[in-house]
Design an enzyme around this catalytic site. Sequence first.
Site, PDB file in Angstrom:
ATOM      1  N   THR A  12       1.271  -1.557   0.041  1.00  0.00           N
ATOM      2  CA  THR A  12      -0.133  -0.153   0.005  1.00  0.00           C
ATOM      3  C   THR A  12       0.644   1.350  -0.227  1.00  0.00           C
ATOM      4  OG1 THR A  12      -0.221   0.178   2.057  1.00  0.00           O
ATOM      5  CG2 THR A  12      -2.138  -1.067   1.286  1.00  0.00           C
ATOM      6  N   ARG A  36      -4.876  -1.273   4.634  1.00  0.00           N
ATOM      7  CA  ARG A  36      -5.394   0.119   3.446  1.00  0.00           C
ATOM      8  C   ARG A  36      -6.025  -0.756   2.023  1.00  0.00           C
ATOM      9  NH1 ARG A  36      -1.585   3.739   4.625  1.00  0.00           N
ATOM     10  NH2 ARG A  36       0.390   2.427   4.695  1.00  0.00           N
ATOM     11  N   ASN A  86       7.829  -7.840   1.978  1.00  0.00           N
ATOM     12  CA  ASN A  86       8.038  -6.971   2.777  1.00  0.00           C
ATOM     13  C   ASN A  86       7.377  -5.794   4.244  1.00  0.00           C
ATOM     14  OD1 ASN A  86       8.439  -3.926   1.195  1.00  0.00           O
ATOM     15  ND2 ASN A  86       6.760  -3.724   1.329  1.00  0.00           N
ATOM     16  N   SER A 139      17.436  -5.234   6.598  1.00  0.00           N
ATOM     17  CA  SER A 139      17.360  -3.168   6.800  1.00  0.00           C
ATOM     18  C   SER A 139      19.003  -2.877   7.101  1.00  0.00           C
ATOM     19  CB  SER A 139      16.592  -3.159   7.692  1.00  0.00           C
ATOM     20  OG  SER A 139      17.307  -1.756   8.195  1.00  0.00           O
ATOM     21  N   TYR A 152      13.967  -2.756  17.193  1.00  0.00           N
ATOM     22  CA  TYR A 152      13.715  -2.643  15.610  1.00  0.00           C
ATOM     23  C   TYR A 152      15.353  -3.512  14.625  1.00  0.00           C
ATOM     24  CZ  TYR A 152      13.779  -1.280  10.594  1.00  0.00           C
ATOM     25  OH  TYR A 152      13.720  -1.339   8.703  1.00  0.00           O
ATOM     26  N   GLY A 183      19.601   1.148   3.231  1.00  0.00           N
ATOM     27  CA  GLY A 183      19.675   2.040   4.685  1.00  0.00           C
ATOM     28  C   GLY A 183      18.563   2.385   4.342  1.00  0.00           C
ATOM     29  N   GLU A 188       6.722   6.000   3.914  1.00  0.00           N
ATOM     30  CA  GLU A 188       6.192   7.048   5.041  1.00  0.00           C
ATOM     31  C   GLU A 188       6.789   5.773   6.462  1.00  0.00           C
ATOM     32  OE1 GLU A 188       2.317   4.936   3.985  1.00  0.00           O
ATOM     33  OE2 GLU A 188       1.729   6.099   2.696  1.00  0.00           O
TER      34      GLU A 188
END
Length: 252
Positions: A12, A36, A86, A139, A152, A183, A188
């Site tokens: 989304t 969403r 993802n 990440s 995280y 990186g 969002e």
Amino acid sequence: MEKRIAFITGATSGIGEATAKLLSHNNFKLILCGRRADRLAALSQDLAIHTEVLTLTFDVRNQTAVIQELRALPEAWKKIDVLINNAGNAHGLSPIQNGDANDWDAMMDINVKGLLYVSKEIMPGMVERKSGHIVNIGSIAGKEVYANGNVYCASKAAVDAITQGMRIDLNPFGIKVTGIHPGMVETEFSLVRFKGDTERASNVYKGVEPLKPQDIADLILFTVTRPAHVVLADMTVFPLAQASATLVKRQS
Ligand code: NDP
Ligand code: 8X3
């Protein structure tokens, strides 16, 4: 050439949305997921001129919903060739002693357990067909721990370990497994991390040209279109200004 089916979680916005757009005109049919529904509907309408799109609205944290949605896939959509795990976010950026347990739960439940729940439904078909490709979005946070990133970073280190584990366990079945570790990418992501605080979110990218979601989509397309015998196992990708999780050259 027959189109392959790609299943993208977190389509989304950001990296997932950019990947859906790119794959839609590169010989893929798409199953797009997120919470969403309005965004999924708009995206699927936009992409319908390029390819067939199926949308599924569920929260990856909810294993019952994941099982229901994936087991109810129409027959024509069951043979998933490429899974792009993802969906995920950071929630908060605090010293661990001040951390919010709800944020910890969200990151471990979405980034780690959600990835596992979705994969668990899709891997058996790949094993049976002895083909498939799983791309996990990790990440730099999973490669290097940085101040206040604690949980995280832990969630993305888990994604890295799970990716390596998948590659080992799925090796007998000819299934490709790739980890992509970006990186700074402007999506969002920071808005979610800072709970809608637009000023804090935009400060993250101040004086830097960050990666764009399309840059990661390009890498995903590249990795899923290599010849059958080639596996890109692990990629770390930075914007030019970034040299590590914390070393970023900013223009004043
Ligand atoms: P965005 O916030 O733009 O996108 C996150 C996506 O994940 C959205 O589509 C969102 O959909 C989906 N998502 C979040 N929570 C859930 C959930 N509980 N169930 C289902 N879907 C969910 O961020 P990015 O595009 O940047 O993030 C994509 C991935 O890239 C994440 O795994 C992130 O950790 C990783 N990443 C991002 C970096 C960056 O700097 N931006 C750098 C390194 C890695 P919806 O809200 O509709 O459910
Ligand atoms: C997103 C990149 O550096 O904010 O995973 O952790 S970072």
